[in-house]
Design a protein around this motif. Structure first.
Motif, PDB file in Angstrom:
ATOM      1  N   GLY A   1       0.833  -1.196   0.000  1.00 17.61           N
ATOM      2  CA  GLY A   1       0.000   0.000   0.000  1.00 17.61           C
ATOM      3  C   GLY A   1       0.867   1.244   0.000  1.00 17.61           C
ATOM      4  N   ARG A   2       0.639   2.126   0.969  1.00 17.03           N
ATOM      5  CA  ARG A   2       1.418   3.364   1.037  1.00 17.03           C
ATOM      6  C   ARG A   2       2.688   3.199   1.865  1.00 17.03           C
ATOM      7  NH1 ARG A   2      -2.907   6.602   4.796  1.00 17.03           N
ATOM      8  NH2 ARG A   2      -2.404   5.649   6.796  1.00 17.03           N
ATOM      9  N   TYR A   3       2.914   2.004   2.389  1.00 17.35           N
ATOM     10  CA  TYR A   3       4.084   1.751   3.220  1.00 17.35           C
ATOM     11  C   TYR A   3       5.166   0.985   2.459  1.00 17.35           C
ATOM     12  CZ  TYR A   3       0.892   2.674   7.145  1.00 17.35           C
ATOM     13  OH  TYR A   3      -0.011   3.231   8.004  1.00 17.35           O
ATOM     14  N   THR A   4       6.412   1.177   2.908  1.00 13.63           N
ATOM     15  CA  THR A   4       7.489   0.246   2.595  1.00 13.63           C
ATOM     16  C   THR A   4       7.756  -0.541   3.874  1.00 13.63           C
ATOM     17  OG1 THR A   4       8.516   1.687   0.945  1.00 13.63           O
ATOM     18  CG2 THR A   4       9.904  -0.006   1.935  1.00 13.63           C
ATOM     19  N   VAL A   5       7.585  -1.844   3.807  1.00 16.50           N
ATOM     20  CA  VAL A   5       7.739  -2.696   4.985  1.00 16.50           C
ATOM     21  C   VAL A   5       9.103  -3.362   4.933  1.00 16.50           C
ATOM     22  CG1 VAL A   5       6.757  -4.585   6.329  1.00 16.50           C
ATOM     23  CG2 VAL A   5       5.256  -3.105   4.988  1.00 16.50           C
ATOM     24  N   ARG A   6       9.871  -3.213   6.017  1.00 16.74           N
ATOM     25  CA  ARG A   6      11.218  -3.788   6.092  1.00 16.74           C
ATOM     26  C   ARG A   6      11.278  -4.813   7.220  1.00 16.74           C
ATOM     27  NH1 ARG A   6      14.681   0.487   8.032  1.00 16.74           N
ATOM     28  NH2 ARG A   6      16.500  -0.636   7.250  1.00 16.74           N
ATOM     29  N   PHE A   7      11.845  -5.977   6.902  1.00 14.76           N
ATOM     30  CA  PHE A   7      12.126  -6.992   7.911  1.00 14.76           C
ATOM     31  C   PHE A   7      13.637  -7.134   8.014  1.00 14.76           C
ATOM     32  CE2 PHE A   7       8.085  -8.166   5.898  1.00 14.76           C
ATOM     33  CZ  PHE A   7       7.249  -8.182   7.000  1.00 14.76           C
ATOM     34  N   LEU A   8      14.173  -6.937   9.211  1.00 16.97           N
ATOM     35  CA  LEU A   8      15.612  -7.046   9.427  1.00 16.97           C
ATOM     36  C   LEU A   8      15.910  -8.338  10.175  1.00 16.97           C
ATOM     37  CD1 LEU A   8      16.539  -3.370  10.425  1.00 16.97           C
ATOM     38  CD2 LEU A   8      16.589  -4.437   8.172  1.00 16.97           C
ATOM     39  N   LEU A   9      16.712  -9.188   9.548  1.00 23.19           N
ATOM     40  CA  LEU A   9      17.092 -10.472  10.132  1.00 23.19           C
ATOM     41  C   LEU A   9      18.577 -10.413  10.491  1.00 23.19           C
ATOM     42  CD1 LEU A   9      14.691 -11.001   7.977  1.00 23.19           C
ATOM     43  CD2 LEU A   9      15.309 -13.399   8.245  1.00 23.19           C
ATOM     44  N   TYR A  10      18.860 -10.348  11.783  1.00 23.44           N
ATOM     45  CA  TYR A  10      20.247 -10.267  12.243  1.00 23.44           C
ATOM     46  C   TYR A  10      20.797 -11.664  12.490  1.00 23.44           C
ATOM     47  CZ  TYR A  10      19.960  -5.225  12.809  1.00 23.44           C
ATOM     48  OH  TYR A  10      19.841  -3.880  12.564  1.00 23.44           O
ATOM     49  N   THR A  11      22.050 -11.849  12.107  1.00 29.14           N
ATOM     50  CA  THR A  11      22.726 -13.121  12.342  1.00 29.14           C
ATOM     51  C   THR A  11      24.233 -12.939  12.167  1.00 29.14           C
ATOM     52  OG1 THR A  11      23.030 -15.393  11.545  1.00 29.14           O
ATOM     53  CG2 THR A  11      22.356 -13.771   9.925  1.00 29.14           C
ATOM     54  N   LYS A  12      24.995 -13.715  12.917  1.00 32.98           N
ATOM     55  CA  LYS A  12      26.456 -13.674  12.752  1.00 32.98           C
ATOM     56  C   LYS A  12      26.873 -14.324  11.444  1.00 32.98           C
ATOM     57  CE  LYS A  12      26.970 -15.715  16.700  1.00 32.98           C
ATOM     58  NZ  LYS A  12      27.568 -16.393  17.892  1.00 32.98           N
ATOM     59  N   ASN A  13      26.002 -15.171  10.915  1.00 32.52           N
ATOM     60  CA  ASN A  13      26.336 -15.922   9.701  1.00 32.52           C
ATOM     61  C   ASN A  13      25.447 -15.447   8.544  1.00 32.52           C
ATOM     62  OD1 ASN A  13      27.216 -17.768   7.838  1.00 32.52           O
ATOM     63  ND2 ASN A  13      26.875 -19.571   9.131  1.00 32.52           N
ATOM     64  N   THR A  14      25.684 -14.227   8.097  1.00 31.56           N
ATOM     65  CA  THR A  14      24.860 -13.690   7.002  1.00 31.56           C
ATOM     66  C   THR A  14      25.036 -14.466   5.688  1.00 31.56           C
ATOM     67  OG1 THR A  14      26.561 -12.005   6.595  1.00 31.56           O
ATOM     68  CG2 THR A  14      24.660 -11.356   7.929  1.00 31.56           C
ATOM     69  N   PRO A  15      26.239 -14.997   5.371  1.00 33.65           N
ATOM     70  CA  PRO A  15      26.349 -15.768   4.119  1.00 33.65           C
ATOM     71  C   PRO A  15      25.420 -16.984   4.086  1.00 33.65           C
ATOM     72  CG  PRO A  15      28.528 -15.152   4.891  1.00 33.65           C
ATOM     73  CD  PRO A  15      27.571 -14.796   5.991  1.00 33.65           C
ATOM     74  N   LYS A  16      25.295 -17.670   5.234  1.00 31.55           N
ATOM     75  CA  LYS A  16      24.415 -18.842   5.267  1.00 31.55           C
ATOM     76  C   LYS A  16      22.956 -18.428   5.099  1.00 31.55           C
ATOM     77  CE  LYS A  16      23.124 -22.885   8.003  1.00 31.55           C
ATOM     78  NZ  LYS A  16      23.330 -23.638   9.269  1.00 31.55           N
ATOM     79  N   LEU A  17      22.588 -17.310   5.734  1.00 31.95           N
ATOM     80  CA  LEU A  17      21.205 -16.841   5.619  1.00 31.95           C
ATOM     81  C   LEU A  17      20.888 -16.423   4.185  1.00 31.95           C
ATOM     82  CD1 LEU A  17      18.486 -16.074   6.805  1.00 31.95           C
ATOM     83  CD2 LEU A  17      19.475 -13.900   7.551  1.00 31.95           C
ATOM     84  N   THR A  18      21.794 -15.699   3.560  1.00 32.54           N
ATOM     85  CA  THR A  18      21.546 -15.270   2.178  1.00 32.54           C
ATOM     86  C   THR A  18      21.500 -16.470   1.228  1.00 32.54           C
ATOM     87  OG1 THR A  18      23.927 -14.865   1.892  1.00 32.54           O
ATOM     88  CG2 THR A  18      22.554 -12.989   2.481  1.00 32.54           C
ATOM     89  N   GLU A  19      22.332 -17.465   1.504  1.00 32.54           N
ATOM     90  CA  GLU A  19      22.304 -18.673   0.674  1.00 32.54           C
ATOM     91  C   GLU A  19      20.960 -19.388   0.816  1.00 32.54           C
ATOM     92  OE1 GLU A  19      24.691 -22.942   0.175  1.00 32.54           O
ATOM     93  OE2 GLU A  19      25.317 -21.489   1.700  1.00 32.54           O
ATOM     94  N   THR A  20      20.448 -19.424   2.044  1.00 33.51           N
ATOM     95  CA  THR A  20      19.147 -20.054   2.283  1.00 33.51           C
ATOM     96  C   THR A  20      18.033 -19.294   1.575  1.00 33.51           C
ATOM     97  OG1 THR A  20      19.918 -20.811   4.454  1.00 33.51           O
ATOM     98  CG2 THR A  20      17.544 -20.805   4.075  1.00 33.51           C
ATOM     99  N   LEU A  21      18.093 -17.970   1.652  1.00 32.71           N
ATOM    100  CA  LEU A  21      17.077 -17.155   0.985  1.00 32.71           C
ATOM    101  C   LEU A  21      17.142 -17.318  -0.528  1.00 32.71           C
ATOM    102  CD1 LEU A  21      17.352 -13.869   3.101  1.00 32.71           C
ATOM    103  CD2 LEU A  21      15.480 -15.518   3.136  1.00 32.71           C
ATOM    104  N   SER A  22      18.344 -17.497  -1.046  1.00 29.24           N
ATOM    105  CA  SER A  22      18.498 -17.684  -2.493  1.00 29.24           C
ATOM    106  C   SER A  22      17.973 -19.044  -2.934  1.00 29.24           C
ATOM    107  CB  SER A  22      19.971 -17.545  -2.890  1.00 29.24           C
ATOM    108  OG  SER A  22      20.449 -16.252  -2.637  1.00 29.24           O
ATOM    109  N   ASN A  23      18.334 -20.084  -2.174  1.00 27.78           N
ATOM    110  CA  ASN A  23      17.987 -21.448  -2.588  1.00 27.78           C
ATOM    111  C   ASN A  23      16.517 -21.781  -2.353  1.00 27.78           C
ATOM    112  OD1 ASN A  23      20.650 -21.836  -3.320  1.00 27.78           O
ATOM    113  ND2 ASN A  23      21.225 -22.807  -1.383  1.00 27.78           N
TER     114      ASN A  23
END
Length: 244
Positions: A213-235
């Motif tokens: 709608g009129r908002y931009t919604v942001r979800f921030l996921l913090y982790t020490k292992n950002t490469p693993k999280l990004t790989e999971t999101l990609s796969n």
């Protein structure tokens, strides 16, 4: 969403119409001056309160229940303590929240100069001029009522919250999606194409953002292992991750 927009527009049109009627009453029926002003203050205060409350009410974001996602296999988990430790070092987020708080403060106090305008205009400025023509007096009263309300609407557009930020305090990533039980946040995989995914390796977080709608919604996921999280999101999320 369209219905809420129409309701908002009709509300403002109704208030402006009421202000014009108040001006007509003051010009042609001055004996009701006190009643008119008291009614005006009540209506304008109620309108501002409802408008502010509606602007701050978060939209309904999720149409998926957590159990649907939890039926999948868990791939990644981050607890609240880890998120808290990483948040303490993210000064960029603190700066973002500071600016939002400043805007919220300005948004809250904007009603004060508006009421001051009404008092100064109608009790200090207008009485200095002798306007015998009722039509000219009506125009002067309409200006006095309507102009500050239009300025208020303009300020609302400037200071209105445009971005909603959710920090997932503790979450699990499954092959079917992401669940943050404490915040009732559920994001289903694969991610819809309107999601923008950014990896902030220096901040130890990944941001999922989308227009709602009129908002931009942001979800921030913090982790020490950002490469693993990004790989999971990609796969599993089928997302194209942008590194920042």
């Amino acid at each position: 969403m369209i219905f809420s927009r129409i309701t908002e527009v009709l509300t403002h049109v109704g208030v402006i119409t009421l202000l014009i009627l108040l001006a007509v009453t003051l010009v042609y029926y001055p004996e009701f001056r006190l009643v008119v002003f008291l009614t005006f203050i009540m209506v304008i205060t109620l309108t501002v309160y409802i408008s502010r409350r509606a602007a701050r009410k978060p939209p309904k974001l999720f149409d998926v229940i957590a159990d649907e996602v939890r039926r999948g296999s868990i791939l990644f988990e981050v607890d609240d303590d880890e998120v808290s430790r990483l948040l303490e070092k993210d000064f960029t987020l603190y700066e973002e929240f500071r600016k939002q708080s400043y805007k919220a403060l300005l948004e809250s106090v904007i009603i004060v100069p508006i009421f001051l305008w009404y008092f100064i205009y109608f009790y200090l400025i207008l009485p200095r001029f002798v306007i015998t023509d009722l039509n000219l007096r009506l125009i002067a009263y309409i200006i006095g009522f309507v102009v500050p309300y239009i300025l208020y609407l303009a300020s609302e557009l400037v200071f209105r919250v445009k971005t909603l930020t959710y920090v997932l305090r503790g979450y699990e990533v499954y092959d079917r999606g992401i669940v943050s039980s404490s915040q009732y946040i559920v994001i289903k995989f694969p991610l819809s194409k309107d999601y923008l995914v950014r990896e902030y390796s220096n901040r130890k977080c990944v941001e999922l953002s989308r227009k709602h709608g009129r908002y931009t919604v942001r979800f921030l996921l913090y982790t020490k292992n950002t490469p693993k999280l990004t790989e999971t999101l990609s796969n599993y999320g089928k997302a194209e991750v942008i590194s920042s």
